[in-house]
Design an enzyme around this catalytic site. Structure first.
Site, PDB file in Angstrom:
ATOM      1  CE1 TYR A   1      -2.907  -2.998   0.605  1.00 57.39           C
ATOM      2  CE2 TYR A   1      -3.472  -2.238   2.707  1.00 57.39           C
ATOM      3  CZ  TYR A   1      -3.786  -3.079   1.705  1.00 57.39           C
ATOM      4  OH  TYR A   1      -4.832  -4.202   1.819  1.00 57.39           O
TER       5      TYR A   1
ATOM      6  CG  HIS B   1      -0.958  -8.662  -0.051  1.00 55.93           C
ATOM      7  ND1 HIS B   1      -0.442  -7.156   0.343  1.00 55.93           N
ATOM      8  CD2 HIS B   1      -2.233  -8.342  -0.273  1.00 55.93           C
ATOM      9  CE1 HIS B   1      -1.651  -6.567   0.299  1.00 55.93           C
ATOM     10  NE2 HIS B   1      -2.457  -7.102  -0.193  1.00 55.93           N
TER      11      HIS B   1
END
Ligand code: A2P
Length: 283
Positions: A49, A107
């Site tokens: 992110y 992830h």
């Protein structure tokens, strides 16, 4: 707020704040300040992110008590492997200015799309995650976006099975088999994109069910997730929406409404197949 306990006793609120797409430092400060004031204690970021530094700065400037703040981060796929996973986690801790993470998650699964030896890549990475857990860098470890065969393969070699699994869950995207598997194995589900990435918010069927429950569509979707026992992670930078989402904990949904939402067909969301994806830009 009812708390949820992982197998190892670490406790979590049923709702947290997703921080995807909040990269600007000033914006991060404002979001964190508003979220904390609303009552959010769980904050979800990821190396991908690109906001760990901004989050670290906000945590520091807001002087949030570490023992009441739950920070979860995710390991990006380019850092998979036993050594690389540990190096990446320590780099993330530095960016966040933290001594430990409450949760560290893989992830995405390495999948057949990226490598023939995906099982080995996941297993070795997981070994790195276990070392981080055993050495106290992280209080719990888990995965994101795994399909059943990825989880089944991982548990063949895992010494510490995942405590959490974060995946897209919302009305129209209920994976009953995954829910059953995770319940049996004591893996806590976290719902990412619980509003279908915002795409459920204009749905007429959901709108009707929401007004019958004296709720907004967002609250309906979030409470549906919490009533399934999931930790929900809605994303918004808007303080009013944060409050609205947080108060969904107090909405009551009837059995009929739950059944209706369990059975509605897909009506929006990201719905990314982790065996198919090969362009990870922006996810
Ligand atoms: P915004 O950031 O402009 O507030 P998800 O959590 O499923 O990924 O959905 C995120 C999207 O839903 C964002 O676009 C966010 O918009 C929007 N959103 C989040 N909470 C609400 C809410 N209570 N009402 C309307 N839109 C919302």
């Amino acid at each position: 707020m009812n708390s949820i306990q992982l197998r190892n006793g670490v406790s979590f609120p049923p709702i947290g704040a997703g921080l995807w797409k909040i990269t600007d430092r000033q914006m991060m400060f404002q979001v964190m300040e508003s979220a904390w004031q609303c009552g959010y204690r769980l904050f979800d970021t990821a190396a991908a992110y690109s906001n760990e530094v901004a989050l670290g700065k906000a945590l520091q400037e807001l002087h949030l008590p570490r023992d009441q703040t739950i920070v979860q981060d995710k390991l990006w796929i380019t850092c998979y492997g036993y050594e690389d996973a540990q190096t990446a986690c320590k780099r993330s801790l530095k960016k966040l200015k933290l001594e430990y993470l409450d949760v560290y998650l893989m992830h995405w699964p390495a999948s057949v799309r990226q490598s023939d030896n995906w099982e080995e890549v996941n297993a070795e990475t997981w070994r790195g995650m276990e070392t981080l857990y055993q050495e106290g860098y992280v209080r719990s470890i888990g995965v994101c976006n795994f399909k059943l065969h990825h989880l089944e393969a991982l548990t063949k070699t895992a010494v510490v099975p995942p405590f959490l699994h974060q995946l897209e869950c919302h009305p129209g995207m209920l994976d009953k088999k995954m829910e059953e598997y995770c319940r049996e194995k004591g893996i806590q589900i976290q719902a990412s994109s619980p509003l279908g990435n915002g795409q459920l918010l204009n749905n007429s069927l959901l709108s009707e069910a929401a007004s019958e429950s004296n709720a907004t569509i967002a609250q309906l979707c979030l409470k549906w997730g919490m009533d399934h026992g999931y930790i929900v992670l809605p994303k918004t930078g808007n303080p009013l929406r944060m409050r609205e989402n947080f108060s969904s904990q107090h909405i009551e949904l009837s059995i009929n409404t739950m059944q209706l939402l369990d059975n509605i067909p897909f009506c929006g969301g990201l719905a990314i197949d982790s065996d198919e994806v090969n362009n990870f830009d922006g996810i």
